[in-house]
Design an enzyme around this catalytic site. Structure first.
Site, PDB file in Angstrom:
ATOM      1  N   ASP A 157     -14.241   7.116 -54.917  1.00 50.19           N
ATOM      2  CA  ASP A 157     -12.784   7.015 -54.866  1.00 50.19           C
ATOM      3  C   ASP A 157     -12.193   6.872 -56.263  1.00 50.19           C
ATOM      4  OD1 ASP A 157     -11.866   7.305 -52.230  1.00 50.19           O
ATOM      5  OD2 ASP A 157     -12.762   5.387 -51.694  1.00 50.19           O
TER       6      ASP A 157
ATOM      7  N   CYS B  17     -21.800   1.409 -56.474  1.00 51.51           N
ATOM      8  CA  CYS B  17     -22.321   1.954 -55.218  1.00 51.51           C
ATOM      9  C   CYS B  17     -21.787   3.357 -54.923  1.00 51.51           C
ATOM     10  CB  CYS B  17     -22.006   1.008 -54.053  1.00 51.51           C
ATOM     11  SG  CYS B  17     -20.249   0.697 -53.833  1.00 51.51           S
TER      12      CYS B  17
ATOM     13  N   GLU C 173     -12.240   0.538 -57.087  1.00 51.13           N
ATOM     14  CA  GLU C 173     -12.223   1.989 -56.842  1.00 51.13           C
ATOM     15  C   GLU C 173     -10.815   2.574 -56.944  1.00 51.13           C
ATOM     16  OE1 GLU C 173     -13.726   2.856 -52.909  1.00 51.13           O
ATOM     17  OE2 GLU C 173     -12.712   1.149 -52.006  1.00 51.13           O
TER      18      GLU C 173
ATOM     19  N   HIS D 137     -17.502  12.250 -46.843  1.00 52.58           N
ATOM     20  CA  HIS D 137     -18.444  11.434 -46.076  1.00 52.58           C
ATOM     21  C   HIS D 137     -19.466  12.249 -45.301  1.00 52.58           C
ATOM     22  CE1 HIS D 137     -15.814   8.262 -47.411  1.00 52.58           C
ATOM     23  NE2 HIS D 137     -16.920   7.540 -47.336  1.00 52.58           N
TER      24      HIS D 137
HETATM   25  C1  PEP Z   1     -16.768   4.891 -53.256  1.00 52.09           C
HETATM   26  O1  PEP Z   1     -15.581   5.123 -53.041  1.00 52.09           O
HETATM   27  O2  PEP Z   1     -17.347   5.162 -54.325  1.00 52.09           O
HETATM   28  C2  PEP Z   1     -17.617   4.270 -52.208  1.00 52.09           C
HETATM   29  C3  PEP Z   1     -18.835   3.863 -52.488  1.00 52.09           C
HETATM   30  O3  PEP Z   1     -17.130   4.129 -50.955  1.00 52.09           O
HETATM   31  P1  PEP Z   1     -16.823   5.342 -49.955  1.00 52.09           P
HETATM   32  O4  PEP Z   1     -17.613   6.539 -50.422  1.00 52.09           O
HETATM   33  O5  PEP Z   1     -17.256   4.902 -48.599  1.00 52.09           O
HETATM   34  O6  PEP Z   1     -15.349   5.537 -50.068  1.00 52.09           O
HETATM   35 MG    MG Z   2     -14.447   4.238 -51.463  1.00 51.16          MG
END
Ligand code: PEP
Ligand code: MG
Length: 580
Positions: free
Chosen positions: A456, A503, A432, A188
């Site tokens: 994920d 996403c 995910e 993140h």
């Molecule tokens: C993902 O896991 O691809 C996602 C978009 O959510 P995050 O990166 O916040 O886990």
């Molecule tokens: Mg995620």
């Protein structure tokens, strides 16, 4: 001069003086009690120093931000001057606690008391007590903390770990680049660096031993994944050329800002954005996003000592939704855990946080926190009618049905309270986890839409931690198993007539874009800083060309072979475009 290769976590180049970020270590467990008199004297000295420090800081704050902000700080002097608080600390010292332990115990109990009151304003006092605790402990333990907000111009911030909460606190205009020892492309911190347009190289092991604040210059190439400590003149010249090329690339992308997304056949495509704050939503709006495909709401919960209440969340969600009156805003419910720690929740450390107590699992277990978020979203939905709810980390049908039941209860309560809400709001899920991929046909019966979270999904399918830089080469969405999973989810969504978006970070990768078009993806959702480049890439692909490419790589056996082929095709197309 020392050149280090590591993970290219956020593109761009920067050169600056090193500023080292170290998380203050306030672990006082090993300290020895020096006797009642001495500990009380230490406490008194620390309290005096604290008052001086805060008085100075309040004066500076008043000049910069006004009386109201300064009053928040002087309020801390009033708290510590309360004889009740000091007496309790002295009593604990009398019972054999060190000054540090006494400060910690008393302030923590005050903090808990404030954190549990109804009134939102009073609850904020818990944040102030938390701040007071930290400052007093730092004075007692002689720990110095870097003031992130006052980092000067042309700095490169270097840390063992640079979590998202630290990156968001930096004065972006003064920061040339970032370097961290841990973290991968989809951690993140990296997502936040890309959102803010700050170059980042992560996974630079041994870096902290090599440098100290201010003594070093460093070149960071976040596109190549390279850091050069104490560069010589040749390296600096080369850096200037790369920076020029980067700036040219950025300015050539400007024509793709603020316009519709259309593919090579002239067909309109939906390109929305991933955000974690109102500020990012504004950027997405400016770049012409078709709404928000992922609002990472947990970022409203990080970097603070109390949880945001229903009203605060309602305001933020409404403000974001009002920026996109004609398109959807998908609000993902709290995705805590993994590499997103929420201090206000004070959750115990886990051995396997990514396989742990996180996201929907945590929310279904804390219905008071989950309900206040659902209520805020449902109310914001009534204002603009463009909001959808999305659940993270779903692994079973029951998680969706339980969340839906709670949502229904929130709707009933809101109606009874005469508060406007959106009864027809859609409830979708992140796909995910491998379980969600394998159960997609069943989950589609309860979910109104799917959004593929490749960050994920990749780590779970390949059993490779997304934050571990040593596994960067394994953690690839181009692994044939991940590609098959993505294609299957999209096909299942089509069969069951529910829309599928993507996403994860992979959606912004030029090599992935034609494959997603070929698989039949309904919607791309990428960070605001990638909107222009993704829009440009989509505009170059006709569906027949994308289909051929997807067919070519469909049976390739390894990540390496898939990537090599895609890279070659993309490079050739670029060359042809440049000649044309
Ligand atoms: C993902 O896991 O691809 C996602 C978009 O959510 P995050 O990166 O916040 O886990
Ligand atoms: Mg995620």
């Amino acid at each position: 001069m020392e050149k280090i290769k590591a993970v290219a976590a956020s593109p761009g180049v920067g050169l600056g003086r090193v500023v080292v970020y170290v998380e203050p270590d306030l672990n006082f467990g090993g300290l020895v009690y020096s006797g009642r008199e001495k500990e009380i004297a230490r406490l008194e000295l620390a309290v005096t120093a604290f008052k001086e420090q805060i008085t100075l800081l309040a004066a500076e704050t008043e000049a910069k931000a006004g009386k109201q902000q300064a009053a928040i700080l002087t309020g801390q002097i009033a708290m510590i001057s309360d004889p009740f608080m000091i007496t309790q600390m002295e009593e604990l010292i009398g019972q054999g606690r060190t000054a540090e332990a006494a400060v910690s115990e008393v302030t923590t109990s005050f903090k808990e008391m404030f954190a549990n009151v109804e009134d939102e304003k009073m609850r904020q006092r818990a944040t102030d007590i938390g701040d007071l605790r930290k400052r007093l402990l730092m004075i007692l333990m002689e720990v110095k903390e870097l003031d992130l907000a006052s980092i000067g111009p042309d700095s490169v911030v270097v840390g063992e770990d640079l979590p998202a909460s630290v990156i968001t606190s930096l004065p972006t205009a003064n920061i040339q680049a970032l370097v961290s020892e841990i973290g991968g492309y989809t951690s993140h911190g990296a997502i936040m660096a890309r959102a803010l347009g700050l170059p980042l190289v992560s996974g630079v092991t041994g870096l902290m031993k090599l440098i100290t604040t201010g003594d070093h210059e460093i070149i960071v190439d976040g596109t190549k994944g390279e850091a050069i400590v104490d560069p010589d003149e040749n390296a600096k010249t080369e850096y200037r050329l790369r920076r020029e090329a980067w700036r040219e690339e950025q300015s050539s992308l400007k024509v793709f800002l603020g316009r519709q997304t259309v593919d090579g056949d002239g067909v309109r495509r939906t390109l929305s954005s991933n955000i974690s704050s109102f500020a990012e939503a504004k950027l997405a709006q400016g770049a012409g996003a078709d709404g928000i495909g992922l609002f990472r709401t947990e970022f409203l919960f990080l970097d603070r000592e109390t949880l945001p209440g229903e009203e605060e969340q309602f305001r933020v969600y409404s403000e974001v939704a009002s920026l996109f009156p004609n398109s959807e805003v998908v609000i993902r419910t709290l995705d805590v855990g993994g590499d997103k720690e929420v201090p206000a929740l004070d959750l115990p450390k886990e051995d396997n946080p990514f396989l742990g107590y996180r996201a929907i699992r945590f929310c279904l277990d804390h219905t008071e926190i989950f309900s206040s978020q659902l209520r805020a979203i449902l109310r914001a939905g009534a204002e603009h009618g463009n909001i959808k709810i999305m659940l993270p980390l779903v692994t079973s049908l029951e998680e969706i049905t339980s969340a839906r039941a709670l949502m229904k209860q929130c709707l009933d309560d809101l109606k009874r309270e005469n508060l406007p809400c959106d009864p027809a709001i859609q409830l979708g899920i992140m796909v995910e986890t491998p379980a969600a991929v394998l159960l997609a046909d069943i989950l589609a019966k309860e979910a109104d839409f799917f959004s593929i979270g490749t960050n994920d999904l990749t780590q779970y399918i390949l059993a490779a931690d997304r934050g571990n830089s040593k596994l960067g080469h394994l953690n690839s969405p181009f692994h044939p198993a991940v590609l098959r999973a993505i294609e299957n989810i999209i096909k299942t969504g089509r069969k069951r007539s529910i829309p599928v978006s993507l996403c994860g970070e992979a959606g912004a990768d030029p090599m992935m874009i034609p494959l997603l078009m070929a698989y039949g993806l309904d919607k791309f959702s990428v960070s605001p800083s990638s909107l222009a480049s993704v829009r440009r890439e989509i505009s170059t692909w006709r569906l027949t060309e994308a289909n051929s490419l997807a067919n070519e790589v469909r049976d390739f056996p390894t990540t390496g072979s898939v990537k090599a082929h895609l890279l070659q095709v993309i490079e050739n197309r670029r060359k042809l475009r440049t000649i044309a």
